[in-house]
Design a protein around this motif. Structure first.
Motif, PDB file in Angstrom:
ATOM      1  N   VAL A   1      38.256  46.698  44.405  1.00 40.96           N
ATOM      2  CA  VAL A   1      38.184  45.532  45.293  1.00 40.96           C
ATOM      3  C   VAL A   1      38.354  45.787  46.681  1.00 40.96           C
ATOM      4  O   VAL A   1      39.611  46.321  46.875  1.00 40.96           O
ATOM      5  CB  VAL A   1      38.916  44.220  44.654  1.00 40.96           C
ATOM      6  CG1 VAL A   1      38.737  42.973  45.550  1.00 40.96           C
ATOM      7  CG2 VAL A   1      38.201  43.868  43.259  1.00 40.96           C
ATOM      8  N   VAL A   2      37.511  45.318  47.529  1.00 41.71           N
ATOM      9  CA  VAL A   2      38.001  45.438  48.832  1.00 41.71           C
ATOM     10  C   VAL A   2      37.361  44.105  49.540  1.00 41.71           C
ATOM     11  O   VAL A   2      36.405  43.893  49.568  1.00 41.71           O
ATOM     12  CB  VAL A   2      37.166  46.743  49.708  1.00 41.71           C
ATOM     13  CG1 VAL A   2      37.634  46.694  51.326  1.00 41.71           C
ATOM     14  CG2 VAL A   2      37.374  48.045  49.107  1.00 41.71           C
ATOM     15  N   SER A   3      38.636  43.708  50.013  1.00 40.31           N
ATOM     16  CA  SER A   3      38.530  42.079  50.532  1.00 40.31           C
ATOM     17  C   SER A   3      39.019  42.166  51.756  1.00 40.31           C
ATOM     18  O   SER A   3      40.158  42.374  52.015  1.00 40.31           O
ATOM     19  CB  SER A   3      38.983  41.039  49.694  1.00 40.31           C
ATOM     20  OG  SER A   3      38.823  39.910  50.012  1.00 40.31           O
ATOM     21  N   GLY A   4      38.704  41.096  52.782  1.00 38.65           N
ATOM     22  CA  GLY A   4      38.995  40.744  53.971  1.00 38.65           C
ATOM     23  C   GLY A   4      40.419  39.628  53.564  1.00 38.65           C
ATOM     24  O   GLY A   4      41.152  39.316  54.488  1.00 38.65           O
ATOM     25  N   ARG A   5      40.392  39.155  52.712  1.00 39.62           N
ATOM     26  CA  ARG A   5      41.554  38.170  52.425  1.00 39.62           C
ATOM     27  C   ARG A   5      42.546  38.821  51.262  1.00 39.62           C
ATOM     28  O   ARG A   5      42.069  39.806  50.283  1.00 39.62           O
ATOM     29  CB  ARG A   5      40.812  36.882  51.734  1.00 39.62           C
ATOM     30  CG  ARG A   5      39.913  35.963  52.938  1.00 39.62           C
ATOM     31  CD  ARG A   5      39.685  34.649  52.176  1.00 39.62           C
ATOM     32  NE  ARG A   5      38.757  33.955  53.203  1.00 39.62           N
ATOM     33  CZ  ARG A   5      39.289  33.268  54.076  1.00 39.62           C
ATOM     34  NH1 ARG A   5      40.719  33.158  54.347  1.00 39.62           N
ATOM     35  NH2 ARG A   5      38.597  32.671  55.112  1.00 39.62           N
TER      36      ARG A   5
END
Length: 181
Positions: free
Chosen positions: A66-70
């Motif tokens: 998972v790569v997320s801005g949040r």
């Protein structure tokens, strides 16, 4: 039990080499809505179909990442429950984050898939061997996607990609049979 799902042969061929899948969160693993409580906490709604799909990927030897801005406690709690250990949260610059995960795994982009819905996901989608998006994704994301899911984000879109990968890897039918016993 005989599987009813099928995908185009060219898409299955593209998916055969995938060993790692990068998922965005908001608009992919969730419906994209942000629910904010009175004390400022952010609540997220996840779908169990998607969670089970991620567990099936792991059983098939495909690594979910998972790569997320949040970043949030709710997100970390859900990912921990699913056994997802490769994550980079709170980052808008997603390509270096994904590159670091690939390096940890000793893999490269040729064996990766990515699923995203908005512009920050484009660097991953453009590099991945298989790019997927939910149908509500931004037009520029839809334009680079090899597969646009029929299922909505946060309501089985991730599971649809997982099923595609399981079929391509030849483990879908046996997992279905085992579950139906």
């Amino acid at each position: 039990m005989r599987p009813v799902l099928n995908f185009p042969p060219a898409l299955l061929l593209r998916a055969q080499a995938v060993r790692v899948v990068f998922f965005d969160v908001d608009g992919v693993l969730t419906d994209g809505g942000l629910y904010c409580g009175d004390t400022g906490e952010t609540l997220k709604r996840f779908h169990t179909l998607d969670g089970y799909g991620i567990k099936l990927l792991q059983r098939a030897g495909i690594t979910p990442a998972v790569v997320s801005g949040r970043d949030s406690i709710a997100l970390r709690t859900r990912l921990a429950a699913l056994g997802v250990v490769h994550l980079r949260l709170g980052t808008e610059d997603k390509a270096p984050a994904a590159n670091a995960i690939l390096a940890e795994l000793g893999l490269d982009w040729s064996v990766s898939a990515a699923m995203g819905d908005d512009w920050p996901d484009l660097p991953l989608l453009r590099r991945a061997a298989l790019a997927a998006a939910p149908p509500t994704a931004h037009a520029e994301v839809l334009a680079v996607a090899h597969h646009v899911t029929q299922r909505q984000p946060g309501a089985g879109a991730v599971r649809e990609l997982c099923d595609l990968l399981l079929i391509a890897h030849g483990s879908y039918a046996s997992e279905l049979e085992a579950a139906a016993r």
